[in-house]
Design a protein around this motif. Structure first.
Motif, short mmCIF file in Angstrom:
data_model
loop_
_atom_site.label_atom_id
_atom_site.label_comp_id
_atom_site.label_asym_id
_atom_site.label_seq_id
_atom_site.Cartn_x
_atom_site.Cartn_y
_atom_site.Cartn_z
N GLY A 36 0.78 -1.22 0.00
CA GLY A 36 0.00 0.00 0.00
C GLY A 36 0.81 1.27 0.00
O GLY A 36 0.44 2.26 -0.64
N SER A 37 1.92 1.30 0.73
CA SER A 37 2.80 2.47 0.80
C SER A 37 4.10 2.04 1.45
O SER A 37 4.18 0.95 2.03
CB SER A 37 2.14 3.58 1.63
OG SER A 37 2.19 3.27 3.01
N PRO A 38 5.14 2.89 1.39
CA PRO A 38 6.40 2.53 2.05
C PRO A 38 6.26 2.34 3.55
O PRO A 38 7.10 1.66 4.16
CB PRO A 38 7.31 3.72 1.72
CG PRO A 38 6.76 4.27 0.44
CD PRO A 38 5.27 4.11 0.57
N THR A 39 5.23 2.93 4.16
CA THR A 39 5.01 2.77 5.59
C THR A 39 3.82 1.88 5.90
O THR A 39 3.34 1.83 7.03
CB THR A 39 4.81 4.15 6.25
OG1 THR A 39 3.70 4.80 5.63
CG2 THR A 39 6.05 5.01 6.11
N GLY A 40 3.33 1.17 4.87
CA GLY A 40 2.18 0.30 5.05
C GLY A 40 2.54 -1.00 5.75
O GLY A 40 3.69 -1.22 6.15
N PRO A 41 1.56 -1.88 5.89
CA PRO A 41 1.81 -3.17 6.54
C PRO A 41 2.87 -3.98 5.79
O PRO A 41 2.99 -3.88 4.56
CB PRO A 41 0.44 -3.86 6.47
CG PRO A 41 -0.54 -2.76 6.29
CD PRO A 41 0.15 -1.71 5.50
N ASP A 42 3.62 -4.77 6.54
CA ASP A 42 4.62 -5.63 5.92
C ASP A 42 3.94 -6.71 5.08
O ASP A 42 2.90 -7.24 5.46
CB ASP A 42 5.47 -6.32 7.00
CG ASP A 42 6.26 -5.35 7.84
OD1 ASP A 42 6.35 -4.17 7.46
OD2 ASP A 42 6.79 -5.77 8.89
N ALA A 43 4.54 -7.03 3.93
CA ALA A 43 4.09 -8.21 3.17
C ALA A 43 4.45 -9.44 3.99
O ALA A 43 5.57 -9.57 4.48
CB ALA A 43 4.75 -8.24 1.81
N ALA A 44 3.52 -10.34 4.16
CA ALA A 44 3.72 -11.51 5.01
C ALA A 44 4.38 -12.65 4.24
O ALA A 44 4.16 -12.81 3.03
CB ALA A 44 2.39 -11.98 5.59
N VAL A 45 5.18 -13.42 4.95
CA VAL A 45 5.72 -14.64 4.35
C VAL A 45 4.55 -15.53 3.95
O VAL A 45 3.61 -15.74 4.72
CB VAL A 45 6.64 -15.37 5.35
CG1 VAL A 45 7.01 -16.76 4.83
CG2 VAL A 45 7.90 -14.55 5.60
N GLY A 46 4.59 -16.02 2.73
CA GLY A 46 3.49 -16.81 2.19
C GLY A 46 2.56 -16.04 1.28
O GLY A 46 1.77 -16.65 0.54
N ASP A 47 2.65 -14.70 1.30
CA ASP A 47 1.81 -13.90 0.40
C ASP A 47 2.22 -14.13 -1.05
O ASP A 47 3.39 -14.34 -1.35
CB ASP A 47 1.94 -12.42 0.73
CG ASP A 47 1.09 -12.02 1.92
OD1 ASP A 47 0.51 -12.92 2.57
OD2 ASP A 47 1.03 -10.80 2.23
N VAL A 48 1.24 -14.06 -1.93
CA VAL A 48 1.47 -14.25 -3.37
C VAL A 48 1.48 -12.89 -4.07
O VAL A 48 0.53 -12.11 -3.95
CB VAL A 48 0.39 -15.16 -3.98
CG1 VAL A 48 0.59 -15.28 -5.50
CG2 VAL A 48 0.43 -16.54 -3.33
N LEU A 49 2.58 -12.62 -4.79
CA LEU A 49 2.74 -11.37 -5.52
C LEU A 49 2.61 -11.66 -7.02
O LEU A 49 3.18 -12.64 -7.51
CB LEU A 49 4.11 -10.75 -5.24
CG LEU A 49 4.54 -10.65 -3.78
CD1 LEU A 49 5.88 -9.94 -3.68
CD2 LEU A 49 3.48 -9.95 -2.94
N THR A 50 1.88 -10.81 -7.73
CA THR A 50 1.68 -11.01 -9.16
C THR A 50 1.83 -9.70 -9.91
O THR A 50 1.66 -8.61 -9.35
CB THR A 50 0.27 -11.60 -9.46
OG1 THR A 50 -0.72 -10.63 -9.10
CG2 THR A 50 0.03 -12.89 -8.71
N ALA A 51 2.14 -9.82 -11.19
CA ALA A 51 2.20 -8.63 -12.06
C ALA A 51 2.19 -9.05 -13.51
O ALA A 51 2.65 -10.15 -13.86
CB ALA A 51 3.45 -7.80 -11.77
#
Length: 223
Positions: A36-51
């Protein structure tokens, strides 16, 4: 009276020390990857990133790092899983699980079509750093090499070119476009005909990268 005041002060000091000893450690700063932003919540281990490809761009496989002869694809996408995301500064690690290419064409003489491009030997390991230049390294996984199989249509039938990289390729990230990109990264031919370049140079920029494991699929930032 003086003795009572002294004992009371000592008791308060002891209580303060005890509270400090059992108080939780101060929280770390934001992780390398946030949502969400540089100060947003950390991406969690196990999260799936796509692009997908950055709008208006192409994925290319050319005959040199700065050449324009070869293959370009109007569609490409990836999916990766976060496997480590420490507090910044540091390196986050992702496992690249899928990478696809489509809507490809070629300007090589004798090639009439690009029938398929398949990424082999997945998963790969993607390390995202937050140091100068926002470095990225995509490296082979357990298979020991990153391979790509390209099937070309020609006037004489199909030609298959197999390329590989055993040492890894380098890229960068950008918070301006929430993207990850690679430019002129070499893959060596391991099998194929004379229509196949001896080295294929891969370039592509993917973005915006989103965390699809979080509601609303917020964009990824690198700190």
């Amino acid at each position: 009276m003086h003795i009572r005041r002294t004992l009371g002060a000592a008791a308060l000091a002891a209580l303060a020390l005890t509270a400090a000893a059992v108080a939780p450690a101060q929280a770390d700063g934001p992780a390398v990857l946030t949502t969400g932003s540089p100060t947003g919540p950390d991406a969690a281990v196990g999260d799936v990133l796509t692009a997908n490809l950055l709008p208006g761009s192409y994925a290319t496989f050319y005959n040199s790092a700065s050449g324009t002869s070869g293959i370009k694809c109007a569609a490409s996408s990836f999916s990766a899983t976060v496997t480590a995301n420490p507090a910044a500064p540091g390196n986050a690690v992702e496992q690249l699980n899928t990478q696809t290419f489509g809507s490809c064409s070629s300007n090589v003489l004798g090639v009439t079509s690009v029938r398929s491009i398949t990424v082999n030997n997945l998963p790969f390991t993607n390390t995202v750093g937050d140091g100068p230049g926002n470095p990225v390294t995509l490296a082979p996984g357990a298979a020991g090499s990153m391979r790509t199989t390209v099937v070309l249509g020609t006037i004489l039938g199909s030609v298959t070119c197999v390329y590989q990289n055993t040492t890894g390729i380098s890229g960068t990230t950008s918070n301006a476009t929430n993207s990850i990109g690679f430019a002129g990264q070499p893959f060596n031919l391991v099998s194929g005909s004379g229509l196949c370049f001896s080295v294929g140079y891969f370039s592509a920029t993917y973005g915006p990268v989103a965390d699809t494991s979080v509601a609303g699929s917020p964009l990824i930032f690198v700190n």
